[in-house]
Design a protein around this motif. Sequence first.
Motif, PDB file in Angstrom:
ATOM      1  N   HIS A 137     -38.692 -28.183  -6.854  1.00 15.37           N
ATOM      2  CA  HIS A 137     -38.081 -27.914  -5.517  1.00 15.37           C
ATOM      3  C   HIS A 137     -37.474 -28.925  -4.632  1.00 15.37           C
ATOM      4  CE1 HIS A 137     -36.658 -25.107  -2.100  1.00 15.37           C
ATOM      5  NE2 HIS A 137     -37.327 -26.254  -1.372  1.00 15.37           N
ATOM      6  N   GLY A 138     -38.049 -30.106  -4.582  1.00 18.74           N
ATOM      7  CA  GLY A 138     -37.565 -31.204  -3.956  1.00 18.74           C
ATOM      8  C   GLY A 138     -36.345 -31.736  -4.662  1.00 18.74           C
ATOM      9  N   VAL A 139     -36.340 -31.821  -5.907  1.00 14.63           N
ATOM     10  CA  VAL A 139     -35.363 -32.307  -6.781  1.00 14.63           C
ATOM     11  C   VAL A 139     -33.967 -31.505  -6.683  1.00 14.63           C
ATOM     12  CG1 VAL A 139     -34.387 -32.705  -8.998  1.00 14.63           C
ATOM     13  CG2 VAL A 139     -36.708 -33.787  -8.462  1.00 14.63           C
ATOM     14  N   ARG A 140     -34.329 -30.169  -6.658  1.00 15.22           N
ATOM     15  CA  ARG A 140     -33.057 -29.634  -6.548  1.00 15.22           C
ATOM     16  C   ARG A 140     -32.624 -29.536  -5.144  1.00 15.22           C
ATOM     17  NH1 ARG A 140     -36.488 -26.194  -9.572  1.00 15.22           N
ATOM     18  NH2 ARG A 140     -37.275 -24.960  -7.944  1.00 15.22           N
ATOM     19  N   LEU A 142     -32.362 -32.254  -3.004  1.00 13.54           N
ATOM     20  CA  LEU A 142     -31.860 -33.603  -3.318  1.00 13.54           C
ATOM     21  C   LEU A 142     -30.346 -33.582  -3.906  1.00 13.54           C
ATOM     22  CD1 LEU A 142     -34.337 -36.094  -3.806  1.00 13.54           C
ATOM     23  CD2 LEU A 142     -33.082 -35.616  -1.772  1.00 13.54           C
ATOM     24  N   VAL A 143     -30.474 -32.884  -5.171  1.00 13.44           N
ATOM     25  CA  VAL A 143     -29.245 -32.479  -5.933  1.00 13.44           C
ATOM     26  C   VAL A 143     -28.195 -31.744  -4.895  1.00 13.44           C
ATOM     27  CG1 VAL A 143     -28.054 -31.389  -8.082  1.00 13.44           C
ATOM     28  CG2 VAL A 143     -30.262 -32.635  -8.024  1.00 13.44           C
ATOM     29  N   ASP A 144     -28.823 -30.681  -4.398  1.00 11.39           N
ATOM     30  CA  ASP A 144     -27.655 -29.713  -3.622  1.00 11.39           C
ATOM     31  C   ASP A 144     -27.246 -30.679  -2.546  1.00 11.39           C
ATOM     32  OD1 ASP A 144     -28.430 -27.616  -5.262  1.00 11.39           O
ATOM     33  OD2 ASP A 144     -29.858 -26.693  -3.845  1.00 11.39           O
ATOM     34  N   LEU A 145     -28.132 -31.510  -1.754  1.00 12.88           N
ATOM     35  CA  LEU A 145     -27.600 -32.221  -0.724  1.00 12.88           C
ATOM     36  C   LEU A 145     -26.504 -33.183  -1.279  1.00 12.88           C
ATOM     37  CD1 LEU A 145     -30.939 -32.968   1.348  1.00 12.88           C
ATOM     38  CD2 LEU A 145     -28.579 -31.676   2.168  1.00 12.88           C
ATOM     39  N   SER A 146     -26.839 -33.918  -2.316  1.00 11.00           N
ATOM     40  CA  SER A 146     -25.818 -34.734  -2.996  1.00 11.00           C
ATOM     41  C   SER A 146     -24.544 -34.079  -3.207  1.00 11.00           C
ATOM     42  CB  SER A 146     -26.589 -35.401  -4.119  1.00 11.00           C
ATOM     43  OG  SER A 146     -25.531 -36.218  -4.829  1.00 11.00           O
ATOM     44  N   VAL A 147     -24.588 -32.984  -3.918  1.00 10.96           N
ATOM     45  CA  VAL A 147     -23.150 -32.316  -4.025  1.00 10.96           C
ATOM     46  C   VAL A 147     -22.455 -31.797  -2.786  1.00 10.96           C
ATOM     47  CG1 VAL A 147     -22.361 -29.999  -5.238  1.00 10.96           C
ATOM     48  CG2 VAL A 147     -24.197 -31.367  -6.355  1.00 10.96           C
ATOM     49  N   ALA A 148     -23.275 -31.497  -1.811  1.00  8.40           N
ATOM     50  CA  ALA A 148     -22.595 -31.129  -0.625  1.00  8.40           C
ATOM     51  C   ALA A 148     -21.832 -32.363   0.115  1.00  8.40           C
ATOM     52  CB  ALA A 148     -23.542 -30.441   0.272  1.00  8.40           C
ATOM     53  N   GLU A 149     -22.669 -33.453  -0.209  1.00  5.10           N
ATOM     54  CA  GLU A 149     -21.990 -34.404   0.526  1.00  5.10           C
ATOM     55  C   GLU A 149     -20.896 -35.056  -0.230  1.00  5.10           C
ATOM     56  OE1 GLU A 149     -25.167 -37.593   0.714  1.00  5.10           O
ATOM     57  OE2 GLU A 149     -26.344 -36.678   2.232  1.00  5.10           O
ATOM     58  N   GLY A 150     -21.126 -34.905  -1.482  1.00  2.62           N
ATOM     59  CA  GLY A 150     -19.829 -35.256  -2.452  1.00  2.62           C
ATOM     60  C   GLY A 150     -18.523 -34.318  -2.148  1.00  2.62           C
TER      61      GLY A 150
END
Length: 158
Positions: A137-140, A142-150
Amino acid sequence: MQTLTNNANLEAAAHVVQLSLAPVFLLSGTAALLSVFAGRLSRVGDQADAAAAEPPDAEGREDRLEMLRWRSRALDLAVVLAAVGGVATCATVLLLFLGEVLGRNAASILFFTFGGAIVLIMGSLAAFVAEMLLAAHGVRRLVDLSVAEGCAEAERGD
């Protein structure tokens, strides 16, 4: 006559050793699980140290620390259950030998100790699965946050 008694004792001892092999294999597997749990707990500790070193107002810091707290609790539970399961497994082997040496039937206690060991180790695996799900859940997240920032950076760049 003495030879028959010695052979009977040797056969009884060999039988007890054979019976103790299953709990000993369980104990070996439990030790391997404890090693995995300790390694994961070490990684959680490293991640907690890194998150704690961030500025207190860093985005998502408190959420990461809370997630790591829950993961460490799940791993603590897994370690305790597996260790107590290992103790119950050792008690099973000890009872097998003592039962033979003392000439007492310890079947009901053996069912309790070995069955208890199995239940405890199952509990430790359930706690480990909970920790793995928290980590995933934590990894997902982080990925979602990274995608949103991108995406936000791409919109600003246009």
